[in-house]
Design an enzyme around this catalytic site. Structure first.
Site, mmCIF file in Angstrom:
data_model
loop_
_atom_site.group_PDB
_atom_site.id
_atom_site.type_symbol
_atom_site.label_atom_id
_atom_site.label_comp_id
_atom_site.label_asym_id
_atom_site.label_seq_id
_atom_site.Cartn_x
_atom_site.Cartn_y
_atom_site.Cartn_z
ATOM 1 N N ASP A 45 39.139 43.931 39.849
ATOM 2 C CA ASP A 45 40.151 43.539 40.831
ATOM 3 C C ASP A 45 41.545 43.665 40.219
ATOM 4 O O ASP A 45 42.502 44.013 40.911
ATOM 5 C CB ASP A 45 39.909 42.110 41.297
ATOM 6 N N GLY A 46 41.657 43.375 38.932
ATOM 7 C CA GLY A 46 42.934 43.513 38.237
ATOM 8 C C GLY A 46 43.462 44.940 38.357
ATOM 9 O O GLY A 46 44.663 45.149 38.573
ATOM 10 N N ASN A 122 47.230 38.979 46.361
ATOM 11 C CA ASN A 122 46.485 37.736 46.125
ATOM 12 C C ASN A 122 47.333 36.488 46.394
ATOM 13 O O ASN A 122 47.038 35.724 47.284
ATOM 14 C CB ASN A 122 45.994 37.641 44.677
ATOM 15 N N GLU A 123 48.358 36.308 45.573
ATOM 16 C CA GLU A 123 49.134 35.075 45.691
ATOM 17 C C GLU A 123 50.439 35.125 44.921
ATOM 18 O O GLU A 123 50.669 36.011 44.102
ATOM 19 C CB GLU A 123 48.340 33.851 45.206
ATOM 20 N N ARG A 148 55.910 17.118 43.539
ATOM 21 C CA ARG A 148 56.103 17.001 42.091
ATOM 22 C C ARG A 148 54.758 17.247 41.446
ATOM 23 O O ARG A 148 53.768 16.592 41.804
ATOM 24 C CB ARG A 148 56.565 15.596 41.701
HETATM 25 P P1 NAP Z 1 42.166 38.029 35.354
HETATM 26 O O1 NAP Z 1 42.527 36.868 34.494
HETATM 27 O O2 NAP Z 1 41.262 39.091 34.832
HETATM 28 O O3 NAP Z 1 41.627 37.541 36.781
HETATM 29 C C1 NAP Z 1 40.894 36.407 36.928
HETATM 30 C C2 NAP Z 1 39.647 36.697 37.731
HETATM 31 O O4 NAP Z 1 39.972 36.738 39.119
HETATM 32 C C3 NAP Z 1 38.933 38.008 37.422
HETATM 33 O O5 NAP Z 1 37.560 37.739 37.366
HETATM 34 C C4 NAP Z 1 39.288 38.869 38.617
HETATM 35 O O6 NAP Z 1 38.325 39.874 38.879
HETATM 36 C C5 NAP Z 1 39.277 37.834 39.699
HETATM 37 N N1 NAP Z 1 39.961 38.172 40.942
HETATM 38 C C6 NAP Z 1 41.129 38.830 41.146
HETATM 39 N N2 NAP Z 1 41.426 38.872 42.454
HETATM 40 C C7 NAP Z 1 40.408 38.228 43.094
HETATM 41 C C8 NAP Z 1 40.142 37.952 44.460
HETATM 42 N N3 NAP Z 1 40.982 38.306 45.425
HETATM 43 N N4 NAP Z 1 39.012 37.262 44.763
HETATM 44 C C9 NAP Z 1 38.177 36.854 43.797
HETATM 45 N N5 NAP Z 1 38.371 37.085 42.508
HETATM 46 C C10 NAP Z 1 39.487 37.767 42.155
HETATM 47 O O7 NAP Z 1 43.548 38.696 35.844
HETATM 48 P P2 NAP Z 1 43.670 39.905 36.852
HETATM 49 O O8 NAP Z 1 42.392 40.665 36.932
HETATM 50 O O9 NAP Z 1 44.938 40.598 36.524
HETATM 51 O O10 NAP Z 1 43.864 39.140 38.251
HETATM 52 C C11 NAP Z 1 45.017 38.425 38.545
HETATM 53 C C12 NAP Z 1 44.574 37.261 39.350
HETATM 54 O O11 NAP Z 1 43.982 36.279 38.505
HETATM 55 C C13 NAP Z 1 45.684 36.511 40.018
HETATM 56 O O12 NAP Z 1 46.089 37.136 41.208
HETATM 57 C C14 NAP Z 1 45.042 35.159 40.241
HETATM 58 O O13 NAP Z 1 44.431 35.094 41.514
HETATM 59 C C15 NAP Z 1 43.942 35.087 39.222
HETATM 60 N N6 NAP Z 1 44.127 33.911 38.392
HETATM 61 C C16 NAP Z 1 43.241 32.903 38.525
HETATM 62 C C17 NAP Z 1 43.402 31.731 37.827
HETATM 63 C C18 NAP Z 1 42.401 30.633 38.020
HETATM 64 O O14 NAP Z 1 41.447 30.840 38.780
HETATM 65 N N7 NAP Z 1 42.591 29.485 37.413
HETATM 66 C C19 NAP Z 1 44.475 31.570 36.948
HETATM 67 C C20 NAP Z 1 45.384 32.620 36.830
HETATM 68 C C21 NAP Z 1 45.195 33.781 37.575
HETATM 69 P P3 NAP Z 1 38.133 41.167 37.919
HETATM 70 O O15 NAP Z 1 37.405 40.662 36.733
HETATM 71 O O16 NAP Z 1 37.308 42.113 38.743
HETATM 72 O O17 NAP Z 1 39.505 41.685 37.575
HETATM 73 MN MN MN Z 2 40.799 41.143 35.595
#
Ligand code: NAP
Ligand code: MN
Length: 263
Positions: A45-46, A122-123, A148
């Protein structure tokens, strides 16, 4: 038809990317990294989020499809073993297009006339490097509450399964043109009070965040993190633009949710 292929950059994904390029070229499609009709992402997804931002200048004319190599792959829902099948589909059959809503974010500053506009798949999150953030939250032009806490997360329906889900937000079907506001560890006591539940806002219900005193924030848009200084307001709403995914087979959203999180 013109295509582009992007890769996470690991050996497996790069190998698949090369295969896809040669298959599609053999089938008579044109590699065009500037103006592709379809963008195939290989990784997770990244990788798809990255491609979305790389091609955000032509969202109306570009469809995305993702292959996941060892990652979750919520957007990237094709498996490496299916690449031949996918390539034949792309080359030979007209595909269906599904459109998902996006989040529009406009950050405005005290010391600048023009704001910055972003689109998130995403967000958007707002945090501080100093500790908690204090924000007045306005909905549709009316004061709602003062938050807050650690931060705020505004997500799209398709992003509701990402960060939003970890914050206790609901999973929203992408047919709902909406955005969701979720809290990160709000302080709730006699002095400070927030609603505590995630809010789902329909189209045209703009959510405005106005800092009370500190004006420096860490703002994320999907995988991108930026420091913003002198922030006057952060405006979030359902964007007019949509993202387009190429669909070659039915793979309903709730099935993807189930396979990603339950099964
Ligand atoms: P990452 O740290 O590899 O992403 C975190 C996980 O979120 C990965 O397993 C990724 O899938 C999955 N993911 C991304 N978009 C998704 C969606 N729409 N639905 C379900 N899972 C999803 O970083 P990244 O791959 O660059 O993704 C960035 C995203 O990480 C941000 O948009 C944010 O949503 C998420 N994130 C989550 C948290 C948390 O849950 N606490 C904290 C920070 C960021 P893949 O392994 O296939 O890439
Ligand atoms: Mn990822």
């Amino acid at each position: 038809m013109k295509f582009a292929v992007t890769s996470r950059g690991d050996t497996t994904s790069n190998g698949l990317k090369q295969n896809i390029k040669s298959y599609l070229t053999e089938f008579g499609l044109t590699l065009d990294e500037q103006e592709p009709d379809i963008v195939i992402t290989v990784g997770g997804d990244g990788t798809l989020l990255q491609a979305f931002h790389d091609y955000n200048y032509r969202l109306e004319d570009t469809c995305f499809v993702g292959i996941h190599t060892g990652h979750l792959g919520f957007y990237a829902d094709w498996m490496p073993e299916e690449v031949e099948k996918l390539v034949i589909h792309i080359a030979k059959t007209p595909f269906k297009v599904v459109e998902y809503p996006l989040l529009e974010v406009i950050v405005r500053y005290h010391d600048r006339v023009r704001g910055e506009r972003y689109l998130a798949l995403n967000e958007c999150t707002v945090k501080s490097s100093e500790g908690t953030i204090v924000m007045d939250i306005e909905i549709k032009g009316e004061y709602f509450e003062t938050f807050r806490g650690d931060g705020l997360c505004l997500s799209t329906p398709s992003g509701s399964t990402a960060y939003n889900k970890a914050l206790g937000g609901a999973i929203l079907h992408p047919s709902l043109d909406s955005i969701q506001l979720a809290e990160m560890a709000s302080i709730n006591n006699r002095v400070y009070r927030t609603v505590g539940s995630p809010l789902v806002l329909p189209q045209h219900h703009t959510c405005m965040l106005r800092p009370q005193s500190d004006t420096d924030f860490i703002i994320t848009i999907d995988h991108l993190t930026m420091m913003h200084n002198n922030v006057k307001s952060i405006q979030c709403r359902v964007a007019d633009e949509k993202v387009r995914f190429a669909r070659f087979r039915p793979f309903p959203f709730w099935k993807r949710v189930r396979e990603s999180f339950v099964e």
